[in-house]
Design a protein around this motif. Structure first.
Motif, PDB file in Angstrom:
ATOM      1  N   GLU A  68       0.826  -1.212   0.000  1.00  0.00           N
ATOM      2  CA  GLU A  68       0.000   0.000   0.000  1.00  0.00           C
ATOM      3  C   GLU A  68       0.864   1.267   0.000  1.00  0.00           C
ATOM      4  OE1 GLU A  68      -2.805  -0.076   3.182  1.00  0.00           O
ATOM      5  OE2 GLU A  68      -3.877  -1.813   2.382  1.00  0.00           O
ATOM      6  N   VAL A  69       1.910   1.273   0.821  1.00  0.00           N
ATOM      7  CA  VAL A  69       2.796   2.439   0.877  1.00  0.00           C
ATOM      8  C   VAL A  69       3.473   2.638  -0.477  1.00  0.00           C
ATOM      9  CG1 VAL A  69       4.880   3.415   1.942  1.00  0.00           C
ATOM     10  CG2 VAL A  69       3.154   2.292   3.362  1.00  0.00           C
ATOM     11  N   LEU A  70       3.959   1.558  -1.055  1.00  0.00           N
ATOM     12  CA  LEU A  70       4.582   1.659  -2.378  1.00  0.00           C
ATOM     13  C   LEU A  70       3.587   2.154  -3.416  1.00  0.00           C
ATOM     14  CD1 LEU A  70       7.019   1.274  -4.208  1.00  0.00           C
ATOM     15  CD2 LEU A  70       6.307  -1.106  -4.502  1.00  0.00           C
ATOM     16  N   GLY A  71       2.357   1.661  -3.354  1.00  0.00           N
ATOM     17  CA  GLY A  71       1.319   2.112  -4.281  1.00  0.00           C
ATOM     18  C   GLY A  71       1.045   3.605  -4.152  1.00  0.00           C
ATOM     19  N   ARG A  72       0.985   4.095  -2.903  1.00  0.00           N
ATOM     20  CA  ARG A  72       0.776   5.541  -2.698  1.00  0.00           C
ATOM     21  C   ARG A  72       1.945   6.342  -3.258  1.00  0.00           C
ATOM     22  NH1 ARG A  72      -1.921   3.767   2.036  1.00  0.00           N
ATOM     23  NH2 ARG A  72      -0.029   3.732   3.286  1.00  0.00           N
ATOM     24  N   ALA A  73       3.159   5.869  -3.014  1.00  0.00           N
ATOM     25  CA  ALA A  73       4.345   6.569  -3.515  1.00  0.00           C
ATOM     26  C   ALA A  73       4.345   6.607  -5.042  1.00  0.00           C
ATOM     27  CB  ALA A  73       5.617   5.897  -3.001  1.00  0.00           C
ATOM     28  N   LEU A  74       4.006   5.498  -5.664  1.00  0.00           N
ATOM     29  CA  LEU A  74       3.968   5.452  -7.137  1.00  0.00           C
ATOM     30  C   LEU A  74       2.880   6.360  -7.698  1.00  0.00           C
ATOM     31  CD1 LEU A  74       4.593   1.673  -7.820  1.00  0.00           C
ATOM     32  CD2 LEU A  74       6.111   3.596  -8.322  1.00  0.00           C
ATOM     33  N   THR A  75       1.735   6.399  -7.029  1.00  0.00           N
ATOM     34  CA  THR A  75       0.653   7.281  -7.472  1.00  0.00           C
ATOM     35  C   THR A  75       1.096   8.738  -7.404  1.00  0.00           C
ATOM     36  OG1 THR A  75      -1.060   5.718  -6.818  1.00  0.00           O
ATOM     37  CG2 THR A  75      -1.717   8.036  -7.008  1.00  0.00           C
ATOM     38  N   LEU A  76       1.706   9.128  -6.297  1.00  0.00           N
ATOM     39  CA  LEU A  76       2.176  10.505  -6.148  1.00  0.00           C
ATOM     40  C   LEU A  76       3.245  10.838  -7.183  1.00  0.00           C
ATOM     41  CD1 LEU A  76       2.371  10.679  -2.261  1.00  0.00           C
ATOM     42  CD2 LEU A  76       0.737  11.891  -3.735  1.00  0.00           C
ATOM     43  N   LEU A  77       4.168   9.917  -7.396  1.00  0.00           N
ATOM     44  CA  LEU A  77       5.230  10.134  -8.378  1.00  0.00           C
ATOM     45  C   LEU A  77       4.658  10.244  -9.788  1.00  0.00           C
ATOM     46  CD1 LEU A  77       8.238  10.333  -9.019  1.00  0.00           C
ATOM     47  CD2 LEU A  77       8.292   7.833  -9.116  1.00  0.00           C
ATOM     48  N   THR A  78       3.722   9.374 -10.118  1.00  0.00           N
ATOM     49  CA  THR A  78       3.092   9.406 -11.436  1.00  0.00           C
ATOM     50  C   THR A  78       2.365  10.722 -11.657  1.00  0.00           C
ATOM     51  OG1 THR A  78       2.853   7.004 -11.457  1.00  0.00           O
ATOM     52  CG2 THR A  78       1.439   8.239 -12.947  1.00  0.00           C
ATOM     53  N   GLU A  79       1.677  11.207 -10.640  1.00  0.00           N
ATOM     54  CA  GLU A  79       0.983  12.497 -10.758  1.00  0.00           C
ATOM     55  C   GLU A  79       1.967  13.619 -11.060  1.00  0.00           C
ATOM     56  OE1 GLU A  79      -1.086  12.882  -7.062  1.00  0.00           O
ATOM     57  OE2 GLU A  79      -2.658  11.463  -7.630  1.00  0.00           O
ATOM     58  N   GLN A  80       3.102  13.613 -10.390  1.00  0.00           N
ATOM     59  CA  GLN A  80       4.102  14.656 -10.604  1.00  0.00           C
ATOM     60  C   GLN A  80       4.693  14.596 -12.007  1.00  0.00           C
ATOM     61  OE1 GLN A  80       4.909  17.231  -8.421  1.00  0.00           O
ATOM     62  NE2 GLN A  80       3.059  16.418  -7.491  1.00  0.00           N
ATOM     63  N   VAL A  81       4.986  13.405 -12.480  1.00  0.00           N
ATOM     64  CA  VAL A  81       5.541  13.257 -13.828  1.00  0.00           C
ATOM     65  C   VAL A  81       4.501  13.688 -14.866  1.00  0.00           C
ATOM     66  CG1 VAL A  81       6.427  11.606 -15.527  1.00  0.00           C
ATOM     67  CG2 VAL A  81       7.183  11.473 -13.145  1.00  0.00           C
ATOM     68  N   GLU A  82       3.247  13.311 -14.670  1.00  0.00           N
ATOM     69  CA  GLU A  82       2.191  13.711 -15.602  1.00  0.00           C
ATOM     70  C   GLU A  82       1.999  15.226 -15.618  1.00  0.00           C
ATOM     71  OE1 GLU A  82       0.484  12.240 -17.983  1.00  0.00           O
ATOM     72  OE2 GLU A  82       1.455  10.326 -17.616  1.00  0.00           O
ATOM     73  N   GLN A  83       2.100  15.870 -14.453  1.00  0.00           N
ATOM     74  CA  GLN A  83       2.000  17.334 -14.418  1.00  0.00           C
ATOM     75  C   GLN A  83       3.147  17.973 -15.196  1.00  0.00           C
ATOM     76  OE1 GLN A  83       1.675  18.684 -10.364  1.00  0.00           O
ATOM     77  NE2 GLN A  83      -0.225  17.557 -10.027  1.00  0.00           N
ATOM     78  N   ALA A  84       4.347  17.438 -15.034  1.00  0.00           N
ATOM     79  CA  ALA A  84       5.500  17.965 -15.776  1.00  0.00           C
ATOM     80  C   ALA A  84       5.292  17.765 -17.276  1.00  0.00           C
ATOM     81  CB  ALA A  84       6.787  17.264 -15.324  1.00  0.00           C
ATOM     82  N   ARG A  85       4.791  16.611 -17.654  1.00  0.00           N
ATOM     83  CA  ARG A  85       4.542  16.330 -19.077  1.00  0.00           C
ATOM     84  C   ARG A  85       3.488  17.277 -19.641  1.00  0.00           C
ATOM     85  NH1 ARG A  85       2.297  10.704 -21.572  1.00  0.00           N
ATOM     86  NH2 ARG A  85       2.956  11.066 -23.709  1.00  0.00           N
ATOM     87  N   HIS A  86       2.454  17.537 -18.880  1.00  0.00           N
ATOM     88  CA  HIS A  86       1.395  18.453 -19.318  1.00  0.00           C
ATOM     89  C   HIS A  86       1.968  19.852 -19.563  1.00  0.00           C
ATOM     90  CE1 HIS A  86      -2.627  20.084 -19.729  1.00  0.00           C
ATOM     91  NE2 HIS A  86      -2.298  21.022 -18.857  1.00  0.00           N
ATOM     92  N   ARG A  87       2.818  20.317 -18.632  1.00  0.00           N
ATOM     93  CA  ARG A  87       3.454  21.632 -18.814  1.00  0.00           C
ATOM     94  C   ARG A  87       4.343  21.644 -20.053  1.00  0.00           C
ATOM     95  NH1 ARG A  87       4.098  20.999 -13.288  1.00  0.00           N
ATOM     96  NH2 ARG A  87       6.278  20.434 -13.542  1.00  0.00           N
TER      97      ARG A  87
END
Length: 119
Positions: A68-87
């Motif tokens: 679960e902790v790893l899943g939360r970390a991956l979700t947060l990381l994925t969100e950040q990478v997607e935001q950077a890609r969107h910019r």
């Protein structure tokens, strides 16, 4: 249980300027930059510490919680990478961006890719 060995990927043909870029990358490794803010990192580290502490009493639950902790970390990381890609997608503005605008966009893509590869 052993993990399957993946076959090596075939070499890709060099792109124009690729060898120069690779040499420069080897000469100056990128400086690590965290994707997550300090608060989120602290929360994830605290959750991980709790997982480790619980292992002695309930190893099965600790393993589930670790996932679960790893899943939360991956979700947060994925969100950040997607935001950077969107910019980045918004960088070359207009119907016909100049070569210099595209060069700047390419530099920014490279920075994001470097951040991903040093994780």
């Amino acid at each position: 249980m052993t993990s399957p060995v993946l076959p090596a990927l075939p070499a890709l043909p060099a792109l124009p300027g690729q060898r120069d870029a690779e040499a420069a990358a080897d000469a100056a490794p990128p400086v690590p930059v965290q994707w997550l803010d300090r608060h989120r990192v602290a929360v994830l580290r605290a959750q991980w510490t709790a997982v480790q502490a619980g292992f002695v009493d309930d190893p099965r639950e600790a393993a589930r919680s670790a996932d679960e902790v790893l899943g939360r970390a991956l979700t947060l990381l994925t969100e950040q990478v997607e935001q950077a890609r969107h910019r980045l997608r918004a960088l070359p503005q207009g119907p016909a961006p100049t070569t210099e605008e595209l060069r700047g966009a390419l530099r920014e893509y490279h920075k994001v890719l470097d951040r991903i590869l040093i994780v």
